[in-house]
Motif scaffolding. Sequence first.
Motif, mmCIF file in Angstrom:
data_model
loop_
_atom_site.group_PDB
_atom_site.id
_atom_site.type_symbol
_atom_site.label_atom_id
_atom_site.label_comp_id
_atom_site.label_asym_id
_atom_site.label_seq_id
_atom_site.Cartn_x
_atom_site.Cartn_y
_atom_site.Cartn_z
ATOM 1 N N PRO A 150 36.865 72.613 55.016
ATOM 2 C CA PRO A 150 37.681 73.716 55.532
ATOM 3 C C PRO A 150 38.907 73.184 56.264
ATOM 4 C CG PRO A 150 35.661 73.461 56.808
ATOM 5 C CD PRO A 150 35.531 72.595 55.593
ATOM 6 N N GLY A 151 40.064 73.808 56.005
ATOM 7 C CA GLY A 151 41.273 73.353 56.682
ATOM 8 C C GLY A 151 42.391 72.970 55.728
ATOM 9 N N VAL A 152 42.095 72.935 54.415
ATOM 10 C CA VAL A 152 43.142 72.657 53.432
ATOM 11 C C VAL A 152 44.217 73.735 53.532
ATOM 12 C CG1 VAL A 152 43.669 72.458 50.975
ATOM 13 C CG2 VAL A 152 41.531 71.512 51.876
ATOM 14 N N ALA A 153 43.762 74.977 53.712
ATOM 15 C CA ALA A 153 44.683 76.095 53.892
ATOM 16 C C ALA A 153 44.109 77.026 54.953
ATOM 17 C CB ALA A 153 44.878 76.843 52.578
ATOM 18 N N CYS A 154 44.983 77.558 55.796
ATOM 19 C CA CYS A 154 44.527 78.322 56.951
ATOM 20 C C CYS A 154 45.431 79.523 57.187
ATOM 21 C CB CYS A 154 44.581 77.475 58.209
ATOM 22 S SG CYS A 154 43.736 75.908 58.080
ATOM 23 N N GLU A 155 44.819 80.619 57.586
ATOM 24 C CA GLU A 155 45.606 81.789 57.928
ATOM 25 C C GLU A 155 46.298 81.592 59.278
ATOM 26 O OE1 GLU A 155 44.177 85.975 56.052
ATOM 27 O OE2 GLU A 155 43.257 85.369 57.922
ATOM 28 N N CYS A 156 47.468 82.210 59.409
ATOM 29 C CA CYS A 156 48.147 82.218 60.702
ATOM 30 C C CYS A 156 47.946 83.602 61.314
ATOM 31 C CB CYS A 156 49.624 81.912 60.518
ATOM 32 S SG CYS A 156 50.488 83.125 59.499
ATOM 33 N N SER A 157 48.584 83.862 62.430
ATOM 34 C CA SER A 157 48.373 85.128 63.137
ATOM 35 C C SER A 157 48.798 86.344 62.301
ATOM 36 C CB SER A 157 49.141 85.109 64.454
ATOM 37 O OG SER A 157 50.473 84.693 64.212
ATOM 38 N N GLU A 158 49.548 86.120 61.219
ATOM 39 C CA GLU A 158 50.000 87.243 60.384
ATOM 40 C C GLU A 158 48.876 87.830 59.526
ATOM 41 O OE1 GLU A 158 53.103 88.471 60.663
ATOM 42 O OE2 GLU A 158 53.383 86.942 62.217
ATOM 43 N N GLN A 159 47.798 87.108 59.337
ATOM 44 C CA GLN A 159 46.696 87.537 58.457
ATOM 45 C C GLN A 159 47.216 87.929 57.076
ATOM 46 O OE1 GLN A 159 44.732 90.655 60.764
ATOM 47 N NE2 GLN A 159 43.151 89.217 61.405
ATOM 48 N N ALA A 160 48.148 87.145 56.549
ATOM 49 C CA ALA A 160 48.751 87.504 55.265
ATOM 50 C C ALA A 160 48.841 86.286 54.356
ATOM 51 C CB ALA A 160 50.135 88.104 55.498
ATOM 52 N N GLY A 161 47.726 85.678 54.072
ATOM 53 C CA GLY A 161 47.709 84.487 53.229
ATOM 54 C C GLY A 161 47.512 83.234 54.060
ATOM 55 N N MET A 162 47.023 82.195 53.405
ATOM 56 C CA MET A 162 46.669 80.958 54.108
ATOM 57 C C MET A 162 47.694 79.877 53.810
ATOM 58 S SD MET A 162 42.579 81.083 53.419
ATOM 59 C CE MET A 162 42.655 81.900 51.827
ATOM 60 N N HIS A 163 48.262 79.300 54.849
ATOM 61 C CA HIS A 163 49.226 78.215 54.662
ATOM 62 C C HIS A 163 48.501 76.963 54.167
ATOM 63 C CE1 HIS A 163 52.725 80.093 56.545
ATOM 64 N NE2 HIS A 163 51.916 80.601 57.453
ATOM 65 N N VAL A 164 48.967 76.426 53.045
ATOM 66 C CA VAL A 164 48.455 75.143 52.553
ATOM 67 C C VAL A 164 49.260 74.067 53.283
ATOM 68 C CG1 VAL A 164 48.274 73.647 50.530
ATOM 69 C CG2 VAL A 164 47.981 76.139 50.279
ATOM 70 N N TRP A 165 48.608 73.134 53.928
ATOM 71 C CA TRP A 165 49.354 72.090 54.661
ATOM 72 C C TRP A 165 49.979 71.154 53.657
ATOM 73 C CZ3 TRP A 165 50.114 74.580 58.683
ATOM 74 C CH2 TRP A 165 49.107 75.211 59.403
ATOM 75 N N GLU A 166 51.245 71.465 53.335
ATOM 76 C CA GLU A 166 51.884 70.803 52.200
ATOM 77 C C GLU A 166 52.333 69.378 52.469
ATOM 78 O OE1 GLU A 166 53.968 73.469 49.147
ATOM 79 O OE2 GLU A 166 54.629 74.208 51.095
ATOM 80 N N ASP A 167 52.280 68.944 53.723
ATOM 81 C CA ASP A 167 52.569 67.527 53.940
ATOM 82 C C ASP A 167 51.353 66.671 53.566
ATOM 83 O OD1 ASP A 167 51.359 68.862 56.077
ATOM 84 O OD2 ASP A 167 52.065 67.422 57.578
ATOM 85 N N HIS A 168 50.179 67.339 53.386
ATOM 86 C CA HIS A 168 48.981 66.602 52.978
ATOM 87 C C HIS A 168 48.466 66.995 51.592
ATOM 88 C CE1 HIS A 168 48.650 64.735 56.874
ATOM 89 N NE2 HIS A 168 48.695 65.901 57.479
ATOM 90 N N PHE A 169 48.846 68.177 51.126
ATOM 91 C CA PHE A 169 48.325 68.651 49.839
ATOM 92 C C PHE A 169 49.412 69.376 49.050
ATOM 93 C CE2 PHE A 169 44.887 68.677 52.933
ATOM 94 C CZ PHE A 169 43.941 67.898 52.285
ATOM 95 N N ILE A 170 49.389 69.216 47.737
ATOM 96 C CA ILE A 170 50.258 70.032 46.882
ATOM 97 C C ILE A 170 49.367 71.036 46.159
ATOM 98 C CG2 ILE A 170 51.892 70.094 44.961
ATOM 99 C CD1 ILE A 170 52.541 67.192 45.481
ATOM 100 N N ALA A 171 49.769 72.293 46.194
ATOM 101 C CA ALA A 171 49.021 73.332 45.481
ATOM 102 C C ALA A 171 49.816 73.772 44.264
ATOM 103 C CB ALA A 171 48.792 74.523 46.403
#
Lengths: 436, 142
Positions: A242-263
């Motif tokens: 868990p943690g590859v992608a995470c929701e922010c306070s907007e509750q509108a999709g999960m940010h993929v941490w793109e400095d560590h992963f490409i989606a």
Amino acid sequence: MKYLNSKEECMSYDELRALQSRRLCEQVRRSYERVECFRRRMDEKGLRPGDIRGVEDLHLLPFSYKKDLRDYYPYGLFAVPMKDVVRLHASSGTTGKRIVVGYTRNDLDMWGECVARMMAGLGVTAEDIVQVSFGYGLFTGGFGAHSGAERLGATVIPISSGNTANQIQTMVDFGATVLCCTPSYAMYLGEEAERMGVQDQLRLRIGIFGAEPWSENMRRKIEEKLGLRAYDIYGLSEVLGPGVACECSEQAGMHVWEDHFIAETINPDTGEVLPEGEVGELVFTSLTKEAFPVIRYRTRDICRLIREDCPCGRTHVRMSKPSGRTDDMLIIRGVNVFPSQIEEVLLRVSGNRITPNYQIVLDRVNNTDTFDVNVEMSEAFFSDNVRAIEALERNITEQLRSTLGIGAKVHLVNPKTIVRSEGKARRVVDNRSGKM
Amino acid sequence: MITKQLSVFLENETARLCAVADTLAKNHINIRALSLADTAEFGILRLIVDQPEKGREVLANEGIVVRLTNVLALSAQDAPGGALGALRVLAESGINVEYMYAYVAKVSGKAIMIVQVEDMEVAEEILRRHGFDEADFAGFGD
Ligand SMILES: [Zn+2]
């Protein structure tokens, strides 16, 4: 504190692409040198590491699959010597054969950072008391959430999953403000807290839930029962946990941490890359992982990528909640059906009144698929009036037909007749195999 | 005249029916009258028992979907015109009967009648005015 690391989280798109390109080339070179399976696939395609000059060449690279983890079990895909591996996680999966993944110390730090970014963004601080009710052990959930909370200096209650009454008592006594667990378990905890009459004594304000599919309706219901804001966290142990992608306070999709992963999203049948925004199978490439790098790993999750600016200020692409899995996808009378679509319908029809415990039963009679949906009756739902119950049944049937495009036979069944564990429920019984 | 009735959801009639009866018997709750409304898909078992609240509780504890509902219970035997008389009175007063069932005591041969209507209080008042009386449950399952 809105960002843990604003430089990385809010990096401009161009900077991010440049960083990804640099890291991708390195990752490809390292994997080619050290992972036989990857080297063989590159050779088969006539590709050399030098042919990959940046993210624009990503689509040239071969895919990798869950099956690879079984074929090269246990350590065949590791890219570092075992002396550098400081942790193993494993899962059994539905087919029975285990898979195992490894982490270096740097990998664990990166993992903790990914989860901590999410938590920090949601307002978790060192003042918070974080109850981690994900299972600890070979499953990545417990340790993943734990490392993020610890990174922020929050107080962690590593209670793991199970023993529900004790979970609730602990939440009350220790004053937990953040809860991390699977959404179905969160729902169950909410129901039990209600039953025990201690809802008023809960101090929870943030819930971080993941590791299984859940719906928007379920989110609202959990929020109401536990008195918190619920956020989605995504990850697979093959990619990180868990943690590859995470929701922010907007509750509108999960940010993929793109400095560590490409989606990427691809067409699962042809493998062709889809433009961002189109629904397809999610594919991940890790950029910084050392022990267990993945290149174009096919997650089998179906979702879409959202490149639009997010009001939270983070530049990293968002992924929608997976709407199903390519391997969960049922083909019924030639139509693609995801169990999650059925869950959505049930919640909508019942006006959020019942926990939608249901089961799909498929069979084949006279060369035709039969499609039955069993839905558990509950007291909130039951009426003394035959016509009211018939109308409910009809409503579910009609909504299923309009959502799925094919007809299902709906049966209202006795409560607690569909197995619901504290983990995952058996949603599909497919008796069609071998029947023509 | 207004009485508490237990309404029970039944998916698989025979098995559940037995579970309901067993659970009530084990808890010394007497069934005075019952009726089963069923469709091809499910059924509703309606029961008049001597301790409705306790009945609801013990059934719910067994994981049975049960609800307490209000119904009218009258003595059909002594009433003017018997069971049909009551229905006629309600029909003439424009009160819609959703369902009804009657039950005859084995020993005494007395009958009671259970009626479900939309406007319970009004119906009760009308029936009283027409000489209908409280159901006498003596001899029914006790
Ligand atoms: Zn955001």
